[in-house]
Design a protein around this motif. Structure first.
Motif, PDB file in Angstrom:
ATOM      1  N   THR A  18       0.627  -1.056  -0.068  1.00 35.95           N
ATOM      2  CA  THR A  18      -0.025   0.236   0.108  1.00 35.95           C
ATOM      3  C   THR A  18       0.789   1.092   0.148  1.00 35.95           C
ATOM      4  OG1 THR A  18      -0.267  -0.390   2.337  1.00 35.95           O
ATOM      5  CG2 THR A  18      -1.765  -0.954   1.008  1.00 35.95           C
ATOM      6  N   LEU A  20       3.084   1.849  -1.635  1.00 34.58           N
ATOM      7  CA  LEU A  20       3.277   2.058  -3.117  1.00 34.58           C
ATOM      8  C   LEU A  20       2.545   3.638  -3.516  1.00 34.58           C
ATOM      9  CD1 LEU A  20       3.298  -1.251  -4.733  1.00 34.58           C
ATOM     10  CD2 LEU A  20       5.123   0.094  -4.117  1.00 34.58           C
ATOM     11  N   TYR A  21       1.396   3.417  -3.112  1.00 34.26           N
ATOM     12  CA  TYR A  21       0.499   4.606  -3.464  1.00 34.26           C
ATOM     13  C   TYR A  21       0.857   5.788  -2.900  1.00 34.26           C
ATOM     14  CZ  TYR A  21      -3.831   6.186  -5.003  1.00 34.26           C
ATOM     15  OH  TYR A  21      -4.853   6.954  -5.517  1.00 34.26           O
ATOM     16  N   GLU A  24       2.077   9.267  -4.392  1.00 36.23           N
ATOM     17  CA  GLU A  24       1.459  10.124  -4.835  1.00 36.23           C
ATOM     18  C   GLU A  24       1.367  11.406  -4.386  1.00 36.23           C
ATOM     19  OE1 GLU A  24      -1.060  10.142  -7.291  1.00 36.23           O
ATOM     20  OE2 GLU A  24      -0.924   8.385  -7.646  1.00 36.23           O
ATOM     21  N   SER A  36      -9.253  12.228 -13.251  1.00 32.50           N
ATOM     22  CA  SER A  36      -8.964  11.196 -11.903  1.00 32.50           C
ATOM     23  C   SER A  36      -7.819  11.766 -11.282  1.00 32.50           C
ATOM     24  CB  SER A  36      -9.045   9.759 -12.545  1.00 32.50           C
ATOM     25  OG  SER A  36      -7.842   9.622 -13.210  1.00 32.50           O
ATOM     26  N   GLN A  40      -8.014  12.834  -7.254  1.00 30.37           N
ATOM     27  CA  GLN A  40      -7.300  12.314  -6.173  1.00 30.37           C
ATOM     28  C   GLN A  40      -6.564  13.282  -5.380  1.00 30.37           C
ATOM     29  OE1 GLN A  40      -4.927   8.978  -7.618  1.00 30.37           O
ATOM     30  NE2 GLN A  40      -6.395   7.697  -8.235  1.00 30.37           N
ATOM     31  N   TYR A  92     -15.031   7.867  -5.628  1.00 31.81           N
ATOM     32  CA  TYR A  92     -14.765   7.599  -6.963  1.00 31.81           C
ATOM     33  C   TYR A  92     -13.780   6.414  -7.264  1.00 31.81           C
ATOM     34  CZ  TYR A  92     -12.209   8.479 -11.418  1.00 31.81           C
ATOM     35  OH  TYR A  92     -11.697   8.424 -12.492  1.00 31.81           O
ATOM     36  N   ARG A  93     -14.555   5.565  -8.411  1.00 27.35           N
ATOM     37  CA  ARG A  93     -13.961   4.339  -8.533  1.00 27.35           C
ATOM     38  C   ARG A  93     -13.293   4.140  -9.775  1.00 27.35           C
ATOM     39  NH1 ARG A  93     -18.690   0.175  -6.615  1.00 27.35           N
ATOM     40  NH2 ARG A  93     -19.058   1.011  -4.818  1.00 27.35           N
ATOM     41  N   GLY A  94     -12.820   5.409 -10.266  1.00 30.84           N
ATOM     42  CA  GLY A  94     -12.184   5.267 -11.769  1.00 30.84           C
ATOM     43  C   GLY A  94     -13.392   5.532 -12.700  1.00 30.84           C
TER      44      GLY A  94
ATOM     45  N   LEU B 108      -2.867  -7.545  -5.654  1.00 31.87           N
ATOM     46  CA  LEU B 108      -2.617  -6.396  -5.590  1.00 31.87           C
ATOM     47  C   LEU B 108      -1.303  -5.927  -6.404  1.00 31.87           C
ATOM     48  CD1 LEU B 108      -2.471  -3.914  -2.466  1.00 31.87           C
ATOM     49  CD2 LEU B 108      -1.941  -3.214  -4.819  1.00 31.87           C
ATOM     50  N   LEU B 112      -0.467  -4.018  -9.766  1.00 32.49           N
ATOM     51  CA  LEU B 112       0.416  -2.804  -9.584  1.00 32.49           C
ATOM     52  C   LEU B 112       1.052  -2.583 -11.284  1.00 32.49           C
ATOM     53  CD1 LEU B 112       2.634  -2.902  -6.661  1.00 32.49           C
ATOM     54  CD2 LEU B 112       0.919  -1.338  -7.219  1.00 32.49           C
ATOM     55  N   ALA B 132       3.148   2.887  -9.955  1.00 28.04           N
ATOM     56  CA  ALA B 132       3.003   1.362  -9.657  1.00 28.04           C
ATOM     57  C   ALA B 132       1.618   1.509  -8.764  1.00 28.04           C
ATOM     58  CB  ALA B 132       4.156   0.905  -8.888  1.00 28.04           C
ATOM     59  N   GLY B 133       1.576   2.564  -8.087  1.00 27.38           N
ATOM     60  CA  GLY B 133       0.332   2.763  -7.293  1.00 27.38           C
ATOM     61  C   GLY B 133      -0.680   2.939  -8.030  1.00 27.38           C
ATOM     62  N   LYS B 134      -0.634   3.835  -9.128  1.00 29.12           N
ATOM     63  CA  LYS B 134      -1.826   4.023 -10.018  1.00 29.12           C
ATOM     64  C   LYS B 134      -2.223   2.711 -10.798  1.00 29.12           C
ATOM     65  CE  LYS B 134      -1.365   8.786 -11.401  1.00 29.12           C
ATOM     66  NZ  LYS B 134      -2.734   9.042 -11.753  1.00 29.12           N
ATOM     67  N   SER B 137      -4.126   0.704  -7.987  1.00 33.68           N
ATOM     68  CA  SER B 137      -5.511   1.284  -7.549  1.00 33.68           C
ATOM     69  C   SER B 137      -6.359   1.291  -8.857  1.00 33.68           C
ATOM     70  CB  SER B 137      -5.284   2.508  -6.861  1.00 33.68           C
ATOM     71  OG  SER B 137      -4.793   3.404  -7.836  1.00 33.68           O
ATOM     72  N   GLN B 138      -5.972   0.950 -10.111  1.00 35.60           N
ATOM     73  CA  GLN B 138      -6.608   1.140 -11.260  1.00 35.60           C
ATOM     74  C   GLN B 138      -7.193   2.570 -11.289  1.00 35.60           C
ATOM     75  OE1 GLN B 138      -6.902  -1.307 -13.419  1.00 35.60           O
ATOM     76  NE2 GLN B 138      -5.608  -2.265 -11.944  1.00 35.60           N
ATOM     77  N   SER B 139      -6.550   3.670 -10.829  1.00 34.52           N
ATOM     78  CA  SER B 139      -6.965   4.950 -10.972  1.00 34.52           C
ATOM     79  C   SER B 139      -6.053   5.730 -12.101  1.00 34.52           C
ATOM     80  CB  SER B 139      -6.477   5.670  -9.677  1.00 34.52           C
ATOM     81  OG  SER B 139      -5.036   5.858  -9.533  1.00 34.52           O
ATOM     82  N   ALA B 245     -10.075   2.408  -8.050  1.00 31.91           N
ATOM     83  CA  ALA B 245     -10.315   3.478  -6.857  1.00 31.91           C
ATOM     84  C   ALA B 245     -11.118   2.940  -5.855  1.00 31.91           C
ATOM     85  CB  ALA B 245     -10.808   4.649  -7.510  1.00 31.91           C
ATOM     86  N   ALA B 246     -11.803   2.048  -5.962  1.00 30.09           N
ATOM     87  CA  ALA B 246     -12.507   1.375  -4.889  1.00 30.09           C
ATOM     88  C   ALA B 246     -11.542   1.069  -3.860  1.00 30.09           C
ATOM     89  CB  ALA B 246     -13.227   0.201  -5.282  1.00 30.09           C
ATOM     90  N   PHE B 247     -10.320   0.495  -4.165  1.00 35.89           N
ATOM     91  CA  PHE B 247      -9.209   0.303  -3.290  1.00 35.89           C
ATOM     92  C   PHE B 247      -8.530   1.448  -2.664  1.00 35.89           C
ATOM     93  CE2 PHE B 247      -6.450  -2.451  -1.105  1.00 35.89           C
ATOM     94  CZ  PHE B 247      -5.115  -1.739  -1.101  1.00 35.89           C
ATOM     95  N   ALA B 248      -8.398   2.599  -3.443  1.00 37.63           N
ATOM     96  CA  ALA B 248      -8.005   3.690  -2.934  1.00 37.63           C
ATOM     97  C   ALA B 248      -8.896   4.432  -2.244  1.00 37.63           C
ATOM     98  CB  ALA B 248      -7.698   4.786  -3.982  1.00 37.63           C
ATOM     99  N   LEU B 252      -6.041   2.060   0.859  1.00 41.47           N
ATOM    100  CA  LEU B 252      -4.956   3.167   0.529  1.00 41.47           C
ATOM    101  C   LEU B 252      -5.165   4.545   0.919  1.00 41.47           C
ATOM    102  CD1 LEU B 252      -4.267   1.983  -3.248  1.00 41.47           C
ATOM    103  CD2 LEU B 252      -2.669   1.779  -1.165  1.00 41.47           C
TER     104      LEU B 252
END
Lengths: 222, 501
Positions: A18, A20-21, A24, A36, A40, A92-94, B108, B112, B132-134, B137-139, B245-248, B252
């Motif tokens: 996690t 990794l994110y 951002e 998107s 974020q 928001y889910r993409g 996950l 990535l 990789a995070g994007k 998270s499919q964002s 983004a559901a994960f984000a 996350l």
């Protein structure tokens, strides 16, 4: 088995994944200026939402105006919609941000109409505000005829079921594509197109019928 | 006359054209009558607002929304601990949960790397991690629409005790996932060789568990216990790993601040993994952080072309390896049979529904809210919320919304919603069209809107006005049941553990 390390092993992997994110955090707009991406960034700072607001306010507001019929109500609704967008960016889910925003709008409008349904009367149709009066510049005979035709179509639209009026508001006032409407309403893009086509067909028939009624009335009067 | 299957497309295209240019020409094949009606319809339905009016409204609305958002968000921000409490999947209590969690983590990682084929290469560790995070998270999409792969993972229970797993994963953008997790070795012992009470129940596929996520529903199927669990994709096993983004929106986002503060990330160089050049990243927890208590470092190998993480390992604070995983095979952008992502419980299958957040978390949130408003806040019994609706967390709407409290429950596909709105009572006078219904000991007003897919129930209790709006199909009985379950929020001392069922 060591409980403590057992507890750690999996979260450890996940914490690491996690993390990794987290990178951002470095705000480099050049690499992430899509809708998107902006959304974020707005999750931690609502002010970052501004570019999306600029992009979509007009369509959301016009959609609200179409569905409420009044400027004040439209502004109230738009405020509520963007408040929810600002505070609910995490939902928001993409996918299309436009569709996401309009899904919020669609739900807010549904609540609004239900509330109004409760406070006013059950069968009162959507109102149309002063913003929809004919353009005073349209003073030629041809333009007046066109305006009358538009008014007749508008009156027919008012008689449509609410779900069809909603579809038209999303497509025309909101400017959503059939695909985005599908995302908002949970339908296939093709199904949205077919529904729009049915509305057009239905209005054609209703328009013809109303014209015939008018002719009949004229004949009776004469 | 056009072929019936073509005309809807033409009408839609003409609408698009008219929205761009009122003088747009109609597509040739459309007949004149349809063209005229489409044009009249667009003209009638378009909303024309003067620029000056639009600008003024734009400024007013933004000011109001921003103010309301700030008012709303401030109290909604919990402590790091509170945020973690919202993540029930982090409480690794049972072996089954650990398997699911390990598999999810593996997915996950697979996710990535998923996208991004032709974008310029970032040059620093932070940017590699961001990409990789994007992907995870499919964002952000980098061109990878689907993949299929198998990875193996070893997770250590202790220094000498480990489990071996292999996971086969199918992913289809944006949010469809299937992963089949097979436990090969449990507590150092190959599963087929386990004896006596240690031997777990196995199915035809051995000791295995499958996650199927069609983007709207996430299913966890245990082939060993015949148990089927449904999860909200935003928090369930599929959504946790991959559903964008559901994960984000859950883990996350909740861990973001914590992890950002707790790790230093460096680019160690490049190495070959699966015959592909990969960035090697080193993550080290900063001193005095929670992670530093058990983790010394983690290493991640990220594919240079796709930003897919291909391999990873982490080491505990004592230097021992904690877990290790690696993809053994990988297909990028293959054609995947859509049936892979579909699961329908057969008749008679008992499905348990898993929703989030937990009751304890709800109580904490409500206690926090109760302390912020000047009226008695009422908390629903979450077991009385109609099935399929999940809370998006109650919150105070701030002065802009008269200090009201709102809680929205949504279905996982977001197509239906229940909104409970509370404010200082009494509520406004209501019309005669409403039906009187009994909400516990008091009388409420109910209005259903058959055909409009919604209903409303309002009542006053303990000086609080409550309006429950339904967008979707919820029966009057279910709505009354939900309303009747609402009780003043019990007092909970700050930091005290919330009662559990």
């Amino acid at each position: 088995m060591s409980t403590s390390t057992a507890m750690y092993s999996t979260p450890l992997l996940t914490s690491w994944l996690t993390s990794l994110y987290m990178a951002e955090e470095t705000p480099q707009r050049t690499l992430r200026d899509s809708d998107s991406d902006i959304l974020q960034q707005a999750q931690s700072d609502p002010a970052q939402f501004a570019p999306l607001y600029e992009r979509y306010f007009s369509d959301i507001y016009k959609y609200c105006l179409r569905r409420t019929g009044g400027r004040e109500d439209a502004e109230d609704l738009a405020s509520l919609i963007f408040t929810r967008a600002l505070t609910g960016a995490r939902s928001y889910r993409g996918g299309s941000v436009r569709a996401w925003l309009f899904r919020i709008a669609h739900n807010a409008v549904a609540n609004y109409l239900r509330d109004r349904h409760l406070t006013l009367s059950v069968d009162e149709p959507d109102g149309r505000g002063a913003w929809e009066l004919a353009d005073p510049a349209e003073d030629t005979l041809g333009q007046l005829v066109q305006q009358e035709e538009r008014n007749r179509v508008a009156a027919l639209v008012m008689r449509l079921p609410d779900d069809q009026r909603e579809l038209l508001a999303l497509r025309i006032a909101g400017g959503l594509s059939a695909r985005d409407i599908g995302a908002v309403l949970g339908k296939q893009e093709s199904a949205v197109r077919v529904a729009l086509h049915r509305i057009v067909r239905g209005l054609q028939a209703a328009y013809r019928a109303s014209a015939e009624e008018q002719d009949d009335e004229r004949n009776v009067t004469l | 006359m056009n072929a019936p299957n073509r005309e809807p497309e033409l009408v839609d295209a003409y609408i698009t054209g008219l929205l761009d240019d009122p003088a747009a020409q109609a597509p040739g094949p459309l007949d004149g009558s349809t063209v005229d009606m489409t044009r009249l319809l667009v003209e009638a339905e378009q909303v024309n607002v003067a620029d000056t009016e639009l600008q003024a409204a734009r400024a007013r609305v933004w000011q109001r929304a921003l103010q309301a958002a700030n008012e709303t968000q401030a109290p909604a921000t919990g402590s790091a601990d509170n945020r973690l409490v919202r993540l029930p999947f982090l409480r690794i209590a049972s072996l089954k949960q650990r398997w699911a969690f390990a598999a999810v983590a593996a997915v996950l990682v697979f996710a990535l790397a998923a996208l991004l084929v032709s974008t310029p290469k970032p040059v620093n560790a932070a940017e590699i991690l961001a990409r990789a995070g994007k992907v995870a998270s499919q964002s952000g999409s980098y061109g990878l629409q689907s993949y299929h792969g198998v990875l193996s993972a070893r997770t250590y229970q202790s220094e000498q005790e480990y489990n071996d797993t292999y996971v086969e994963i199918w992913f289809q953008a944006p949010d469809k996932v299937r992963m089949e997790n097979h436990i090969l070795v449990l507590h150092n012992t190959p599963v087929p060789q386990m004896q006596g009470s240690d031997r777990p129940k196995t199915g035809p596929d051995g000791l295995s568990m499958t996650v199927v996520d069609d983007g709207a529903n996430s299913w966890l199927l245990s082939t060993t216990t015949d148990e089927v669990q449904w999860y909200d994709p935003r928090t369930g096993p599929g959504g946790l790993g991959i559903a964008g983004a559901a994960f984000a929106a859950t883990s996350l986002q909740s861990l973001q601040a914590n992890a950002a503060q707790d790790y230093d990330v460096t680019l160690e160089g490049t190495e070959q993994v699966l015959g592909r050049p990969a960035y090697k990243l080193l993550l080290k927890p900063k001193p005095n952080t929670r992670e530093a208590r058990y983790l010394s470092q983690a290493t991640l190998w990220v594919d240079q072309a796709t930003y897919l993480a291909l391999k990873g390992e982490d080491r505990l604070s004592n230097g021992q390896i904690g877990s290790y995983w690696e993809y053994k095979s990988l297909e990028l952008n293959p054609q995947i049979d859509p049936a892979r992502f579909v699961y329908t419980p057969s008749a008679g299958t008992e499905v348990s529904w898993r929703s989030a957040p937990t009751e304890a978390e709800q109580l904490r949130q409500w206690s926090s809210i109760a302390a912020q408003v000047q009226f008695t806040t009422l908390m629903p019994n979450y077991s009385d919320v109609p099935q399929g609706f999940l809370s998006t967390a109650p919150h105070v709407m701030g002065d802009t919304w008269h200090g009201s409290v709102e809680e929205v429950f949504e279905t996982s596909n977001l197509q239906q919603a229940i909104t409970i709105w509370q404010s200082k009572g009494p509520g406004p006078a209501r019309p005669k069209v409403a039906e009187q219904v009994q909400v516990g000991p008091i009388t409420g007003l109910y209005v259903g809107s058959p055909g409009a897919g919604g209903s409303t129930l309002e009542f006053d209790l303990d000086g609080t006005h409550v309006a429950i709006n339904v967008h979707g199909e919820v029966s009057k009985e279910d709505l009354v049941k939900l309303a009747s379950s609402m009780r003043p929020v019990p007092q909970v001392a700050p930091g005290a553990p919330a009662p559990r069922k």
